[in-house]
Scaffold this active site. Structure first.
Site, PDB file in Angstrom:
ATOM      1  N   HIS A  38      20.966  11.484  30.525  1.00  0.00           N
ATOM      2  CA  HIS A  38      21.825  10.347  30.847  1.00  0.00           C
ATOM      3  C   HIS A  38      21.118   9.433  31.835  1.00  0.00           C
ATOM      4  O   HIS A  38      20.537   9.928  32.795  1.00  0.00           O
ATOM      5  CB  HIS A  38      23.137  10.849  31.459  1.00  0.00           C
ATOM      6  CG  HIS A  38      24.019   9.720  31.922  1.00  0.00           C
ATOM      7  ND1 HIS A  38      24.771   8.987  31.034  1.00  0.00           N
ATOM      8  CD2 HIS A  38      24.242   9.209  33.161  1.00  0.00           C
ATOM      9  CE1 HIS A  38      25.433   8.058  31.700  1.00  0.00           C
ATOM     10  NE2 HIS A  38      25.132   8.165  33.002  1.00  0.00           N
ATOM     11  N   ARG A  62     -10.621  -1.375  -0.699  1.00  0.00           N
ATOM     12  CA  ARG A  62     -10.483  -2.330   0.416  1.00  0.00           C
ATOM     13  C   ARG A  62     -11.667  -2.220   1.369  1.00  0.00           C
ATOM     14  O   ARG A  62     -12.295  -1.169   1.459  1.00  0.00           O
ATOM     15  CB  ARG A  62      -9.247  -1.991   1.254  1.00  0.00           C
ATOM     16  CG  ARG A  62      -7.968  -2.414   0.676  1.00  0.00           C
ATOM     17  CD  ARG A  62      -6.837  -1.989   1.611  1.00  0.00           C
ATOM     18  NE  ARG A  62      -5.635  -1.850   0.837  1.00  0.00           N
ATOM     19  CZ  ARG A  62      -4.876  -2.862   0.467  1.00  0.00           C
ATOM     20  NH1 ARG A  62      -5.168  -4.080   0.860  1.00  0.00           N
ATOM     21  NH2 ARG A  62      -3.815  -2.657  -0.276  1.00  0.00           N
ATOM     22  N   GLU A 102      20.212 -12.094  -2.557  1.00  0.00           N
ATOM     23  CA  GLU A 102      20.213 -10.706  -3.041  1.00  0.00           C
ATOM     24  C   GLU A 102      21.083 -10.607  -4.284  1.00  0.00           C
ATOM     25  O   GLU A 102      22.205 -11.105  -4.310  1.00  0.00           O
ATOM     26  CB  GLU A 102      20.719  -9.768  -1.923  1.00  0.00           C
ATOM     27  CG  GLU A 102      21.086  -8.366  -2.350  1.00  0.00           C
ATOM     28  CD  GLU A 102      19.952  -7.579  -3.023  1.00  0.00           C
ATOM     29  OE1 GLU A 102      18.853  -7.512  -2.459  1.00  0.00           O
ATOM     30  OE2 GLU A 102      20.186  -7.052  -4.130  1.00  0.00           O
ATOM     31  N   THR A 111      -2.112   0.003   2.122  1.00  0.00           N
ATOM     32  CA  THR A 111      -1.109  -1.042   2.292  1.00  0.00           C
ATOM     33  C   THR A 111      -0.565  -1.000   3.716  1.00  0.00           C
ATOM     34  O   THR A 111      -0.420  -2.030   4.385  1.00  0.00           O
ATOM     35  CB  THR A 111       0.058  -0.796   1.303  1.00  0.00           C
ATOM     36  OG1 THR A 111      -0.473  -0.741  -0.018  1.00  0.00           O
ATOM     37  CG2 THR A 111       1.113  -1.880   1.401  1.00  0.00           C
ATOM     38  N   ILE A 128      11.901  -4.989   3.430  1.00  0.00           N
ATOM     39  CA  ILE A 128      10.753  -5.891   3.621  1.00  0.00           C
ATOM     40  C   ILE A 128      11.236  -7.335   3.779  1.00  0.00           C
ATOM     41  O   ILE A 128      10.812  -8.057   4.689  1.00  0.00           O
ATOM     42  CB  ILE A 128       9.746  -5.751   2.458  1.00  0.00           C
ATOM     43  CG1 ILE A 128       9.095  -4.363   2.522  1.00  0.00           C
ATOM     44  CG2 ILE A 128       8.676  -6.845   2.521  1.00  0.00           C
ATOM     45  CD1 ILE A 128       8.099  -4.070   1.421  1.00  0.00           C
ATOM     46  N   ASP A 184       3.123   6.639  -2.723  1.00  0.00           N
ATOM     47  CA  ASP A 184       3.918   5.638  -3.445  1.00  0.00           C
ATOM     48  C   ASP A 184       3.751   5.729  -4.959  1.00  0.00           C
ATOM     49  O   ASP A 184       4.586   5.237  -5.704  1.00  0.00           O
ATOM     50  CB  ASP A 184       3.503   4.219  -3.018  1.00  0.00           C
ATOM     51  CG  ASP A 184       4.156   3.771  -1.719  1.00  0.00           C
ATOM     52  OD1 ASP A 184       4.748   4.626  -1.031  1.00  0.00           O
ATOM     53  OD2 ASP A 184       4.064   2.567  -1.401  1.00  0.00           O
ATOM     54  N   HIS A 201       5.325   7.618   5.931  1.00  0.00           N
ATOM     55  CA  HIS A 201       5.386   8.987   6.459  1.00  0.00           C
ATOM     56  C   HIS A 201       5.621  10.002   5.351  1.00  0.00           C
ATOM     57  O   HIS A 201       5.191  11.146   5.454  1.00  0.00           O
ATOM     58  CB  HIS A 201       6.439   9.104   7.561  1.00  0.00           C
ATOM     59  CG  HIS A 201       7.713   8.386   7.286  1.00  0.00           C
ATOM     60  ND1 HIS A 201       7.841   7.027   7.455  1.00  0.00           N
ATOM     61  CD2 HIS A 201       8.904   8.809   6.824  1.00  0.00           C
ATOM     62  CE1 HIS A 201       9.067   6.660   7.135  1.00  0.00           C
ATOM     63  NE2 HIS A 201       9.731   7.732   6.729  1.00  0.00           N
TER      64      HIS A 201
HETATM   65  C1  LIG Z   1       5.301  -5.460   4.263  1.00  0.00           C
HETATM   66  C2  LIG Z   1       5.431  -3.956   4.196  1.00  0.00           C
HETATM   67  C3  LIG Z   1       5.952  -3.277   5.262  1.00  0.00           C
HETATM   68  C4  LIG Z   1       6.060  -1.889   5.216  1.00  0.00           C
HETATM   69  N1  LIG Z   1       6.580  -1.248   6.300  1.00  0.00           N
HETATM   70  C5  LIG Z   1       6.706   0.095   6.277  1.00  0.00           C
HETATM   71  C6  LIG Z   1       7.203   0.794   7.408  1.00  0.00           C
HETATM   72  O1  LIG Z   1       7.521   0.201   8.435  1.00  0.00           O
HETATM   73  N2  LIG Z   1       7.303   2.136   7.340  1.00  0.00           N
HETATM   74  C7  LIG Z   1       6.951   2.832   6.196  1.00  0.00           C
HETATM   75  O2  LIG Z   1       7.077   4.066   6.186  1.00  0.00           O
HETATM   76  N3  LIG Z   1       6.469   2.197   5.121  1.00  0.00           N
HETATM   77  C8  LIG Z   1       6.339   0.848   5.129  1.00  0.00           C
HETATM   78  N4  LIG Z   1       5.803   0.212   4.040  1.00  0.00           N
HETATM   79  C9  LIG Z   1       5.445   1.019   2.860  1.00  0.00           C
HETATM   80  C10 LIG Z   1       4.095   1.700   3.077  1.00  0.00           C
HETATM   81  O3  LIG Z   1       3.126   0.714   3.308  1.00  0.00           O
HETATM   82  C11 LIG Z   1       3.753   2.535   1.866  1.00  0.00           C
HETATM   83  O4  LIG Z   1       4.792   3.445   1.587  1.00  0.00           O
HETATM   84  C12 LIG Z   1       2.478   3.330   2.108  1.00  0.00           C
HETATM   85  O5  LIG Z   1       1.398   2.489   2.415  1.00  0.00           O
HETATM   86  C13 LIG Z   1       2.132   4.196   0.888  1.00  0.00           C
HETATM   87  O6  LIG Z   1       0.979   4.915   1.137  1.00  0.00           O
HETATM   88  P1  LIG Z   1       0.003   5.389  -0.029  1.00  0.00           P
HETATM   89  O7  LIG Z   1      -1.067   6.158   0.654  1.00  0.00           O
HETATM   90  O8  LIG Z   1       0.789   6.039  -1.093  1.00  0.00           O
HETATM   91  O9  LIG Z   1      -0.571   4.050  -0.686  1.00  0.00           O
HETATM   92  P2  LIG Z   1      -1.183   2.703  -0.100  1.00  0.00           P
HETATM   93  O10 LIG Z   1      -0.983   2.556   1.348  1.00  0.00           O
HETATM   94  O11 LIG Z   1      -0.679   1.618  -0.983  1.00  0.00           O
HETATM   95  O12 LIG Z   1      -2.746   2.887  -0.311  1.00  0.00           O
HETATM   96  C14 LIG Z   1      -3.307   2.954  -1.569  1.00  0.00           C
HETATM   97  C15 LIG Z   1      -4.748   2.509  -1.468  1.00  0.00           C
HETATM   98  O13 LIG Z   1      -5.390   2.817  -2.689  1.00  0.00           O
HETATM   99  C16 LIG Z   1      -6.341   1.839  -2.961  1.00  0.00           C
HETATM  100  N5  LIG Z   1      -6.654   1.895  -4.390  1.00  0.00           N
HETATM  101  C17 LIG Z   1      -5.825   1.679  -5.443  1.00  0.00           C
HETATM  102  N6  LIG Z   1      -6.472   1.892  -6.608  1.00  0.00           N
HETATM  103  C18 LIG Z   1      -7.727   2.240  -6.281  1.00  0.00           C
HETATM  104  C19 LIG Z   1      -8.868   2.593  -7.039  1.00  0.00           C
HETATM  105  N7  LIG Z   1      -8.854   2.661  -8.372  1.00  0.00           N
HETATM  106  N8  LIG Z   1     -10.004   2.895  -6.378  1.00  0.00           N
HETATM  107  C20 LIG Z   1     -10.055   2.856  -5.031  1.00  0.00           C
HETATM  108  N9  LIG Z   1      -8.998   2.550  -4.267  1.00  0.00           N
HETATM  109  C21 LIG Z   1      -7.859   2.246  -4.883  1.00  0.00           C
HETATM  110  C22 LIG Z   1      -5.677   0.555  -2.528  1.00  0.00           C
HETATM  111  O14 LIG Z   1      -6.644  -0.430  -2.232  1.00  0.00           O
HETATM  112  C23 LIG Z   1      -4.922   1.004  -1.278  1.00  0.00           C
HETATM  113  O15 LIG Z   1      -5.683   0.751  -0.127  1.00  0.00           O
HETATM  114  C24 LIG Z   1       5.647  -1.182   4.065  1.00  0.00           C
HETATM  115  C25 LIG Z   1       5.100  -1.865   2.976  1.00  0.00           C
HETATM  116  C26 LIG Z   1       4.988  -3.242   3.036  1.00  0.00           C
HETATM  117  C27 LIG Z   1       4.396  -3.971   1.866  1.00  0.00           C
END
Ligand SMILES: Cc1cc2nc3c(=O)[nH]c(=O)nc-3n(C[C@H](O)[C@H](O)[C@H](O)COP(=O)(O)OP(=O)(O)OC[C@H]3O[C@@H](n4cnc5c(N)ncnc54)[C@H](O)[C@@H]3O)c2cc1C
Length: 468
Positions: free
Chosen positions: A447, A36, A205, A42, A186, A315, A324
């Protein structure tokens, strides 16, 4: 010669960027790669942060339209400037992603913009965003590539009329009718945003309740409140097909158990049926990194894959897909590499749904305790009996504490109500410390605060709440 690092993290989401910073804190030479334009994954770019920005703005709009008169505030009719609301959301995102870039600089983490592919243990090829390739070496590689939305066969996402969460964070006008496929957090959060802004929202659902993974009382309670706010629900219903017409997207619906079909026309459709691990282009198959049938990278308790020197977090591995949780794993994997012995208590990871009211939970649900044959006691307390909820005019919901019948240890806390997402932190801390419901009940809570409902629910476990 290829640049050599102690650790290279692929993915700069909450798992990856936190791991990179922790590595630098511990004196490791670290790099973080992401395809990105901005770090934060994400969560910061198209997830937690933009959704919460829109939830906050839309909540203020709804309050300005319907919620201020009861406080004696007259403002006339509130208007909507959607472009300004979106611009604010984008600014919040940029501020926070720049914050991560700053933290990378501050900690001397190399931030590499491009797509990474593991060519061999210890070797990563990076296709740079600006063109060109580079190869880097690492003693340890951490895969933190996150997840992507699961598409629904037959409904091709165009991010304009048939959208994933990403498109639903960026509509340029309020759809008159929005169909949301999926009653998870979501779908409910983004459905709430557009409903508050004026869309007629219908949530479809497949299962017989929304929030199916949470304690059985929470989904129906939230559904009642969201219905009151104007959202319609079609439960135990599956989407059989969809057709993109000039005027509308028409969905064909069928009861999950079979039966007569019906049509639902919408101006936009949000597909929010879940997320799946993302590992495309990483080269995992070529080097033999094992994955489970759901596509998640298989790891041991120390986040090690079956290939020495390659680890995975967030994830892309088992466990709840939450930012978190990914952050905690980012810290833990690095501390383990440094020879420390951190542990994550997966039973004490809270989950929050940022609707109004919010829904938050930590620990076991009643269904899980029953299935495991664990005897437990329940203490419940409603916000109607919580003075601060009265002063605020937000009395919907309750707190439910589940405690072991023999030891009184807190096994789960489930909250639906105002600021539930903030209040759940107390319950998570209690569970981390192995607290009893008596410990929470004996803790002085200020309180008048909403948190008094947590204390009262803990008192109710022993049948002695004061204010009800
Ligand atoms: C609409 C929405 C709302 C959400 N709200 C919440 C919330 O309120 N609270 C919460 O706890 N969670 C929320 N989540 C979930 C949360 O976003 C994810 O759990 C979290 O981002 C996971 O983190 P991560 O570091 O595992 O992966 P990600 O945040 O998915 O990051 C992975 C990164 O790896 C990069 N990538 C992938 N493959 C490659 C590659 N080969 N080379 C280089 N880069 C690469 C991607 O571009 C991405 O930027 C939400 C998700 C969505 C879609």
């Amino acid at each position: 010669m290829a640049e050599r690092y102690d650790v290279v993290i692929i993915g700069a989401g909450p798992g990856g960027y936190v791991a990179a910073i922790r590595a630098a804190q511990l004196g490791m030479k670290a790099a973080c790669i992401d395809g990105r334009a901005a770090p934060g994954g994400t969560c910061l770019n198209i997830g937690c942060i933009p959704s919460k920005a829109l939830l906050q703005s839309s909540e203020k709009y709804a309050e300005a339209r319907n919620g201020l008169a009861e406080h004696g505030i007259e403002i006339g009719e509130a208007g909507l400037d959607l472009a300004a609301m979106m611009a604010r959301k984008d600014k919040v995102v940029t501020t926070l992603t720049r914050g991560v870039e700053f933290l990378f600089r501050k900690n001397k983490v190399d931030w590499i913009k491009g797509n990474g592919r593991i060519v061999a243990p210890g070797r990563i090829a990076v296709a740079a965003n600006g063109g060109g390739n580079q190869e880097i070496e690492a003693a340890a590689i951490v895969v933190a590539t996150g997840s992507e939305s699961i598409p629904l066969p037959g409904l091709a996402i165009d991010e304009e009329r048939i959208v994933s969460s990403t498109g639903a964070l960026a509509f340029d006008r309020v759809p008159e009718r929005l169909a949301v496929i999926g009653g998870g957090y979501i779908g409910l959060e983004l459905g709430s945003v557009w409903s508050r802004l004026g869309a007629k929202v219908t949530v479809i659902e497949y299962l017989d309740r929304i929030l199916p993974n949470m304690d059985r009382e929470l989904g129906p309670a939230l559904q009642r409140l969201l219905t009151r706010s104007g959202i319609a629900f079609k439960l135990a219903t599956k989407v059989v097909s969809g057709e993109l017409g000039n005027e509308a997207v028409t969905l064909e619906l069928e009861p999950a158990k079979g039966g007569a079909r019906e049509m639902l026309a919408a101006d936009a459709v949000l597909v929010a049926i879940g997320r799946r691990p993302f590992t495309d282009g990483l080269g995992l198959d070529e080097i033999g990194v094992a994955r489970d049938p759901a596509g998640r990278v298989t790891v041991d308790d120390g986040f090690a894959t079956n290939v020495p020197g390659i680890y995975a977090i967030g994830d892309v591995i088992r466990g709840p897909m939450l930012a978190h949780k990914a952050m905690e794993e980012g810290v833990a994997v690095i501390e383990r590499l440094a020879g420390q012995k951190p542990e994550i208590d997966y039973d004490a990871i809270p989950g929050v749904v940022y609707t109004w009211p919010e829904v938050a939970a930590v620990g076991k649900t009643e269904e899980e305790l029953k299935a495991a044959g664990i005897e437990y006691r329940v203490g419940k307390f409603p916000f109607t009996a919580t003075p601060r909820a009265r002063t605020n005019g937000d009395t919907d919901g309750f707190v439910k504490v589940l405690a072991d019948a023999a030891t009184d240890r807190v096994l789960g806390v489930h909250i639906i109500g105002p600021d539930a997402g903030t209040m759940i932190a107390e319950a998570a801390l209690a569970m981390e410390y192995g607290a009893s419901s008596e410990d929470i009940a004996r803790t002085t809570h200020a309180h008048p605060t909403l948190s008094e409902a947590v204390k009262e629910a803990a008192l109710a476990v022993d049948g002695r709440p004061i204010h009800i």
